[in-house]
Write a protein that holds these residues in place. Structure first.
Motif, PDB file in Angstrom:
ATOM      1  N   ASP A 107     -10.170   0.523   3.266  1.00 14.35           N
ATOM      2  CA  ASP A 107      -8.764   0.831   3.556  1.00 14.35           C
ATOM      3  C   ASP A 107      -8.287   0.234   4.872  1.00 14.35           C
ATOM      4  N   SER A 108      -9.141   0.191   5.874  1.00 22.90           N
ATOM      5  CA  SER A 108      -8.714  -0.327   7.168  1.00 22.90           C
ATOM      6  C   SER A 108      -8.540  -1.852   7.154  1.00 22.90           C
ATOM      7  N   ASN A 110      -7.007  -3.470   4.492  1.00 20.70           N
ATOM      8  CA  ASN A 110      -5.950  -3.817   3.538  1.00 20.70           C
ATOM      9  C   ASN A 110      -4.784  -4.567   4.170  1.00 20.70           C
ATOM     10  N   HIS A 111      -4.502  -4.340   5.423  1.00 23.18           N
ATOM     11  CA  HIS A 111      -3.338  -4.966   6.051  1.00 23.18           C
ATOM     12  C   HIS A 111      -3.723  -6.075   7.019  1.00 23.18           C
ATOM     13  N   GLN A 113      -4.746  -9.876   7.840  1.00 22.39           N
ATOM     14  CA  GLN A 113      -4.556 -11.209   7.263  1.00 22.39           C
ATOM     15  C   GLN A 113      -5.902 -11.923   7.157  1.00 22.39           C
TER      16      GLN A 113
END
Length: 165
Positions: A107-108, A110-111, A113
């Motif tokens: 989850d950490s 996912n954002h 690049q």
């Protein structure tokens, strides 16, 4: 000498774009054969079309093979069951985490690049794993489908890098 060695492979599922391209290639081959009988300049163009399309057609059949040897994981692409090309090699010292695709441990990331590499089969039944790795100062998100033996070897070599859930 106790080397850890495991390998696995998957066949890439044909997408609609691949099927459409394969259909267009068959149409091109038929047109090339017809052009060979129309005249001198058309026969040269027809022969060239047929040769090029027969050369390119097997490249649409893609398989991926993964080889894990003592902390290194190689990703190879096999085209037409004949031509092998090494796509990527990672050392597990470069890996930040490896987890199943649905894992909350990812989850950490996912954002963040990063370049995405998909070496999975693309089928609905598959259970791909994700590797987040820094290779040559680039961050990669790698999808692949390891065997149970390979997961066991990775867990034995780098237990802190592998997230079970």
């Amino acid at each position: 000498m106790n080397q850890l060695y495991a390998e696995a492979g998957v066949k890439r599922k044909d997408t609609t774009a691949t099927l459409a391209l394969r259909f267009l290639m068959f149409v091109g081959i038929i047109i090339g054969f017809i052009a060979m009988f129309l005249g001198q300049i058309f026969s040269i163009v027809g022969i060239a079309m047929v040769v090029v399309l027969f050369y390119l057609l097997p490249r649409l059949n893609v398989e991926y093979e993964y080889v894990f040897v003592d902390g290194q994981l190689d990703f190879d692409k096999i085209m037409g069951k004949a031509k092998r090309k090494q796509i990527l090699r990672i050392d597990f010292e470069q890996v930040e985490i490896m987890a199943p695709i649905n894992s909350h441990a990812l989850d950490s990331y996912n954002h963040v690049q990063m370049d995405k590499k998909d070496f999975s089969s693309g089928t609905k039944e598959s259970k791909p794993y994700v590797i987040i790795a820094n290779v040559d100062n680039k961050k990669y998100r790698i999808l692949f489908e390891p065997s149970e033996k390979m997961i066991g070897m990775i867990k034995q070599k780098s237990p802190r890098k592998l997230s079970p859930y």
